[in-house]
Motif scaffolding. Sequence first.
Motif, PDB file in Angstrom:
ATOM      1  N   LYS A 301       0.815  -1.217   0.000  1.00 32.25           N
ATOM      2  CA  LYS A 301       0.000   0.000   0.000  1.00 32.25           C
ATOM      3  C   LYS A 301       0.850   1.268   0.000  1.00 32.25           C
ATOM      4  O   LYS A 301       0.368   2.335  -0.378  1.00 32.25           O
ATOM      5  N   ARG A 302       2.114   1.152   0.403  1.00 38.07           N
ATOM      6  CA  ARG A 302       2.989   2.321   0.388  1.00 38.07           C
ATOM      7  C   ARG A 302       3.657   2.537  -0.967  1.00 38.07           C
ATOM      8  O   ARG A 302       4.228   3.606  -1.212  1.00 38.07           O
ATOM      9  N   GLU A 303       3.602   1.538  -1.852  1.00 38.93           N
ATOM     10  CA  GLU A 303       4.213   1.683  -3.173  1.00 38.93           C
ATOM     11  C   GLU A 303       3.455   2.734  -3.987  1.00 38.93           C
ATOM     12  O   GLU A 303       2.226   2.803  -3.934  1.00 38.93           O
ATOM     13  N   GLU A 304       4.174   3.532  -4.739  1.00 41.04           N
ATOM     14  CA  GLU A 304       3.560   4.611  -5.502  1.00 41.04           C
ATOM     15  C   GLU A 304       3.412   4.250  -6.973  1.00 41.04           C
ATOM     16  O   GLU A 304       4.268   3.589  -7.552  1.00 41.04           O
ATOM     17  N   ARG A 305       2.298   4.699  -7.545  1.00 38.40           N
ATOM     18  CA  ARG A 305       2.011   4.511  -8.970  1.00 38.40           C
ATOM     19  C   ARG A 305       1.459   5.816  -9.532  1.00 38.40           C
ATOM     20  O   ARG A 305       0.828   6.602  -8.823  1.00 38.40           O
ATOM     21  N   GLN A 306       1.662   6.023 -10.812  1.00 39.80           N
ATOM     22  CA  GLN A 306       1.088   7.183 -11.483  1.00 39.80           C
ATOM     23  C   GLN A 306      -0.406   6.978 -11.678  1.00 39.80           C
ATOM     24  O   GLN A 306      -0.828   5.967 -12.239  1.00 39.80           O
ATOM     25  N   HIS A 307      -1.205   7.903 -11.185  1.00 42.44           N
ATOM     26  CA  HIS A 307      -2.654   7.801 -11.397  1.00 42.44           C
ATOM     27  C   HIS A 307      -2.956   8.202 -12.835  1.00 42.44           C
ATOM     28  O   HIS A 307      -2.604   9.310 -13.264  1.00 42.44           O
ATOM     29  N   PRO A 308      -3.605   7.337 -13.619  1.00 44.66           N
ATOM     30  CA  PRO A 308      -3.771   7.608 -15.056  1.00 44.66           C
ATOM     31  C   PRO A 308      -4.650   8.807 -15.371  1.00 44.66           C
ATOM     32  O   PRO A 308      -4.498   9.426 -16.424  1.00 44.66           O
ATOM     33  N   PHE A 309      -5.572   9.158 -14.478  1.00 44.54           N
ATOM     34  CA  PHE A 309      -6.463  10.294 -14.737  1.00 44.54           C
ATOM     35  C   PHE A 309      -5.925  11.580 -14.122  1.00 44.54           C
ATOM     36  O   PHE A 309      -5.895  12.624 -14.777  1.00 44.54           O
ATOM     37  N   LEU A 310      -5.470  11.507 -12.885  1.00 45.93           N
ATOM     38  CA  LEU A 310      -4.991  12.699 -12.194  1.00 45.93           C
ATOM     39  C   LEU A 310      -3.572  13.079 -12.599  1.00 45.93           C
ATOM     40  O   LEU A 310      -3.144  14.203 -12.365  1.00 45.93           O
ATOM     41  N   ALA A 314       0.704   8.429  -6.591  1.00 42.12           N
ATOM     42  CA  ALA A 314      -0.019   8.217  -5.332  1.00 42.12           C
ATOM     43  C   ALA A 314       0.272   6.806  -4.841  1.00 42.12           C
ATOM     44  O   ALA A 314       0.433   5.883  -5.639  1.00 42.12           O
ATOM     45  N   PRO A 315       0.368   6.604  -3.519  1.00 45.97           N
ATOM     46  CA  PRO A 315       0.557   5.250  -2.995  1.00 45.97           C
ATOM     47  C   PRO A 315      -0.668   4.395  -3.269  1.00 45.97           C
ATOM     48  O   PRO A 315      -1.796   4.890  -3.321  1.00 45.97           O
ATOM     49  N   PHE A 316      -0.442   3.095  -3.446  1.00 46.43           N
ATOM     50  CA  PHE A 316      -1.538   2.158  -3.687  1.00 46.43           C
ATOM     51  C   PHE A 316      -2.648   2.325  -2.651  1.00 46.43           C
ATOM     52  O   PHE A 316      -3.835   2.287  -2.979  1.00 46.43           O
ATOM     53  N   LEU A 318      -3.765   4.781  -1.115  1.00 46.46           N
ATOM     54  CA  LEU A 318      -4.585   5.975  -1.248  1.00 46.46           C
ATOM     55  C   LEU A 318      -5.507   5.918  -2.461  1.00 46.46           C
ATOM     56  O   LEU A 318      -6.482   6.675  -2.538  1.00 46.46           O
ATOM     57  N   VAL A 319      -5.236   5.004  -3.393  1.00 45.23           N
ATOM     58  CA  VAL A 319      -6.000   4.970  -4.642  1.00 45.23           C
ATOM     59  C   VAL A 319      -7.501   4.734  -4.405  1.00 45.23           C
ATOM     60  O   VAL A 319      -8.334   5.386  -5.053  1.00 45.23           O
ATOM     61  N   PRO A 320      -7.937   3.837  -3.502  1.00 40.17           N
ATOM     62  CA  PRO A 320      -9.383   3.729  -3.261  1.00 40.17           C
ATOM     63  C   PRO A 320     -10.021   5.051  -2.842  1.00 40.17           C
ATOM     64  O   PRO A 320     -11.148   5.355  -3.261  1.00 40.17           O
ATOM     65  N   TYR A 321      -9.315   5.863  -2.052  1.00 41.53           N
ATOM     66  CA  TYR A 321      -9.853   7.164  -1.640  1.00 41.53           C
ATOM     67  C   TYR A 321      -9.938   8.106  -2.838  1.00 41.53           C
ATOM     68  O   TYR A 321     -10.912   8.848  -2.989  1.00 41.53           O
ATOM     69  N   LEU A 322      -8.925   8.078  -3.714  1.00 37.60           N
ATOM     70  CA  LEU A 322      -8.954   8.922  -4.903  1.00 37.60           C
ATOM     71  C   LEU A 322     -10.096   8.526  -5.828  1.00 37.60           C
ATOM     72  O   LEU A 322     -10.801   9.382  -6.379  1.00 37.60           O
ATOM     73  N   GLN A 323     -10.299   7.212  -6.001  1.00 34.80           N
ATOM     74  CA  GLN A 323     -11.378   6.753  -6.878  1.00 34.80           C
ATOM     75  C   GLN A 323     -12.741   7.081  -6.292  1.00 34.80           C
ATOM     76  O   GLN A 323     -13.676   7.433  -7.027  1.00 34.80           O
ATOM     77  N   ALA A 324     -12.880   6.972  -4.974  1.00 32.68           N
ATOM     78  CA  ALA A 324     -14.149   7.345  -4.341  1.00 32.68           C
ATOM     79  C   ALA A 324     -14.412   8.833  -4.529  1.00 32.68           C
ATOM     80  O   ALA A 324     -15.553   9.252  -4.778  1.00 32.68           O
ATOM     81  N   GLN A 325     -13.365   9.647  -4.448  1.00 31.23           N
ATOM     82  CA  GLN A 325     -13.518  11.081  -4.682  1.00 31.23           C
ATOM     83  C   GLN A 325     -13.946  11.358  -6.122  1.00 31.23           C
ATOM     84  O   GLN A 325     -14.812  12.204  -6.376  1.00 31.23           O
TER      85      GLN A 325
END
Length: 344
Positions: A301-310, A314-316, A318-325
Amino acid sequence: MKKLLNTVYVTTEGAALHKDGETLVAEVDGAEKTRVPLHMLASVVAFGPVQVTPALIATCAERGVTLVLMARNGRFQARIEGPVSGNVLLRREQYRRADTPEEIVRSIALGKVSNQRAVIRRALRDYGDEMAPAACAALEAACDRMALILRRLQFSDSTVDEMRGSEGEAATLYFAVFDHLIRSPDAELRWSARSRRPPLDSMNALLSFLYTLLTHDCRSACEAVGLDPAVGFLHRDRPGRPSLALDLMEEFRAPLADRLALSLVNRRQLRAADFRKMDGGAVLLTDDARRTVLTAWQERKREERQHPFLQEKAPFGLVPYLQAQLLARHLRGDIDAYPPWFWS
């Protein structure tokens, strides 16, 4: 960027949790094992028989710290939380859109199938030279068929039930070749078919445990942005089921949970001895194996990936929170469509 919220996992049976000032304290056999400031916590997840004092429960509810109780095998039992906050106008729009969910279902299904296909293609790229020709052919055929399903989802005017059927077809293809992704020498860790409630083999036990953790994170993400986790789009409403949380996690199952399971097995961090079969046929992780999985889960969950839309890293976790937003923004009309999270 919002800080990644923290979760404490308690896996030692017989552990006792209590409050000491502004701190959560965990004890085993009367000896203190750890303490964590309450202001750093988003949730506490306890597995098996763990004692929790009423004072700690009340403080967690007051501070917005969710307390989740799981069975030994990771199955959800109860969730204790304080007053639920949320934007009533956002939830009213969520309920309206649940009656005509076609475009949101399409986005979720596209994200899920694309990410399942990406996991297979990553395995072909990394290990294709070492695989038997028949295994490579089966994986390539599954990828080709899933590409057709993606085109059907994207371009055809499908009904919700037809899109659910396409998503189910892709899942069948994915799990039909899942065994080719496993490189462990242990015969007990081979894959045959998906089984749950209870899981009947080691890999299913591992996947079910990870899916439970992912569901918890996705439910928390929905509630954090004011959405109702019980009212979904892809998953039909059912009493007691967090349908929207299950919708949200579909995009993350393959790249986050499945790939972590494969990594743990293929790197031999988990072996056949890390699972035990119960009298009724259910297979469970041992206590030590659960701790290994939870440590790896937090690291992943601490690994970071480029968010394709934003277009931000972001760390893995945090991605569920970003998608919920992003889903909430779509429901409010701030963006035209819900953009799924594509893993590559």
